[in-house]
Design an enzyme around this catalytic site. Structure first.
Site, PDB file in Angstrom:
ATOM      1  N   ASP A  92      31.913  55.278  38.523  1.00 34.10           N
ATOM      2  CA  ASP A  92      32.783  54.768  39.564  1.00 34.10           C
ATOM      3  C   ASP A  92      34.032  55.263  39.385  1.00 34.10           C
ATOM      4  O   ASP A  92      34.082  56.246  39.124  1.00 34.10           O
ATOM      5  CB  ASP A  92      32.845  52.963  39.072  1.00 34.10           C
ATOM      6  CG  ASP A  92      33.730  52.929  37.783  1.00 34.10           C
ATOM      7  OD1 ASP A  92      33.920  54.240  37.024  1.00 34.10           O
ATOM      8  OD2 ASP A  92      33.536  52.013  37.251  1.00 34.10           O
ATOM      9  N   ASP A 271      24.215  47.436  40.745  1.00 33.17           N
ATOM     10  CA  ASP A 271      24.657  47.536  39.248  1.00 33.17           C
ATOM     11  C   ASP A 271      25.333  46.355  38.861  1.00 33.17           C
ATOM     12  O   ASP A 271      26.103  45.613  39.957  1.00 33.17           O
ATOM     13  CB  ASP A 271      25.724  48.723  39.031  1.00 33.17           C
ATOM     14  CG  ASP A 271      27.031  48.365  39.358  1.00 33.17           C
ATOM     15  OD1 ASP A 271      27.428  48.304  40.400  1.00 33.17           O
ATOM     16  OD2 ASP A 271      27.917  48.160  38.274  1.00 33.17           O
TER      17      ASP A 271
END
Lengths: 376, 376
Positions: A92, A271
């Site tokens: 991320d 996720d």
């Protein structure tokens, strides 16, 4: 990165596909276990492969930047070499984490100033720097630096924030286009659609993100407290615009129900910390429904945790033993529950894929949600 | 239970043997990992088998009695069935634990009154009850209920305490002789030599313990703070009396050096929390010496933890990665270090056995201690 679609479900927008990266292929739809600090909490790397059958894992840029830090990661040759995970990794952008540090950050056009939650040290994340950091970490998929507005959030703020995210995206794309990967494998940048729960902002953002023509696209800013129906509506609005031939990643979602509904709406990648975080608190997702293993009713249930799921952990250990370990706060309890829940999540997306290929996803999904979300 | 001696070392009292139990055989000398609450902390049962190559593990009567409790253990069919460990188990008597509860226990001729460290509830352990509890747990080797005096301890107290231990032993033996195992496998009672660091008391106690003619004998009350030389002296005194054809178990010991010296003095069995407890604090025993993995020097050492030890954990993960996990207090750090240290302890006694069989144990031991106790 190559994305192929093998099949689309006639009764929904669900699709089954394959994502090809330099670290191997990923069959979609897929769930990606979260390995915040370069480790999926309580799980050995061989367990990720053999027991959970993970195909890709996440790393968090914010955490990895602070520890072990860029110097160590660069010397190691990137995160794959550092932690020994040789399949694909997604990182991320750290945006979500720095925005969570409410008291200790300041947002400017340039980027975000924040203080480390570990030692209070001051740092600045700019879109360019976050790209450089993700080059050093070396994920196969890297995320644009965005602002994730809280929920609820007024329209004005959401609009302003979305535009900032778009300007930052331009800077991310430029940085990636003018730099090279450090370890010889390709890194794909995924931009992120924002716009809170406002359909017109989501449309604007999806159009802007689609226009970047990156390898894949993500939807951020959901599952932050809004009702599930709002989330599904935003996904629908956005997926009508995001290109069909690129993978779509719904960030930070969610429950088994959220995932199956997301797949029905055309999401390919998910996720969430839920399977591991809830595991550590004793909440188990099983093929028969949801178990709170801390309940007294399991203390003399010597049947396996979930025979239907298969695998060592879920068939070898009994519910009574796991309940005992949880009660005693033994490490092994968190380990068993984490492997079990992650195996369940990978099983879930695997089942979804099977039913997409069989063309009966929509009807299967409704039954599955009912059964899997039952509290046992 | 059958004990065979395969070889004795010409240069020391070391012996290599085999202990046959209803749950399989144990090659001696052996180290027994401690599984306090029915779990070796941070280690899966298959890891005990495959990575650590444990042949027998310990359970703690005090902890198992409190949680999960006798009702659950009886319903499960004993600890082997409860935790899925199908090789031999040894249980202690709970004596050591209840005597550690200094403020909340009272010793009488009848037994020990104590308050649970968990909820403060009141309990009484008598020699008879401790035998009954160990019948319910179902260990292959069960320990007599003894008093373990602290160190230092005056002669009068040590003598009085030793006689109490002897009287309690009589009651333990009688209880075991008049009850049957609950699960069909044989349970051997090991009595425990006490006497603090007073040679004449140790002689008296060893003679009394030997006279009971049980399947094996244990030495307790050592490694409680006395200098290592005192401990070795007591072992020497006691082992001159304990029968040679029965296994000898030195309780709660110790460092790699203590274990190799103990073997040289004729000890066959060891247990200690050191490998797992120290692992959780970042102290690693390796084939090259002792590592404190928290030291900065390891942060960019990307070599495996201990290639010389073999096994997945010690060869797959790097020192730098383990140091990072420990710094972040990640569960996986404790897991890796625990498996590594236990594998090392089993490797250590395996090497000792090889050298006893080869007849060069005494000279090997001196070199090994020097190398293995070096701080790297």
């Amino acid at each position: 990165m190559i994305f192929e679609i093998h099949s689309t479900d006639p009764g929904s927008f669900a699709r089954a596909g394959k994502l090809q990266t330099d670290h191997g292929e990923i069959l979609t739809p897929i769930f990606m276990p979260v390995g915040t600090a370069g480790t999926v909490k309580g799980v050995h790397q061989r367990e990720l492969l053999d027991d959970i059958e993970a195909q890709i894992i996440l790393g968090n840029t914010y955490h990895l930047y602070l520890r072990p830090g860029l110097d160590i990661l660069r010397k190691a040759g990137g995160l794959h070499k550092f932690n020994g995970w040789s399949k694909p990794i997604l990182t991320d952008s750290g945006g979500y984490q720095v925005f969570s540090l409410k008291e200790i950050r300041k947002i400017t056009e340039e980027g975000v100033y924040f203080n480390s939650h570990i030692d209070g040290s001051k740092h600045l994340f700019t879109p360019e720097y976050v790209m450089d950091i993700q080059r050093v970490i070396g994920g196969d998929i890297i995320m644009a630096f965005d602002e994730c507005p809280p929920y609820p959030c007024d329209y004005k703020y959401a609009e302003k924030s979305m535009h900032l995210t778009h300007r930052w995206l331009k800077r991310c794309v430029e940085r990636i286009q003018t730099t090279e990967p450090l370890y010889g494998h390709h890194q794909s940048l995924f931009p992120i659609v924002q716009g809170s729960v406002f359909p017109d902002l989501r449309v604007q953002s999806a159009e802007y993100i689609a226009s970047q023509e990156q390898d894949g696209n993500a939807i951020g800013g959901l599952s932050v407290g809004e009702p599930a129906e709002e989330m599904y509506k935003m996904i629908e609005v956005v997926n009508a615009i995001l290109p069909k031939d690129k993978p779509r990643y719904l960030m930070g979602v969610g429950t088994p129900e959220n995932i199956l509904e997301g797949i029905a709406l055309g999401i390919d990648m998910f996720d969430c910390v839920m399977p591991t975080r809830n595991a550590r608190n004793g909440m188990l997702f099983t093929t028969e429904g949801i178990i709170n293993i801390r309940n007294k009713k399991w203390e003399d249930d010597f049947t396996p945790i979930d025979p239907g799921l298969g695998g060592y952990v879920s068939t070898f250990y009994s519910k009574a033993y796991l309940k005992h370990l949880m009660k005693c706060q033994e490490l092994l309890g968190a380990q068993i529950a984490s492997i079990h829940n992650l195996r369940f999540y990978l099983w879930l997306v695997g089942e979804a894929r099977k039913h997409i290929l069989a063309g009966d996803y929509a009807s299967w999904k409704d039954q599955a949600v009912k059964k899997l979300m039952t509290r046992l």
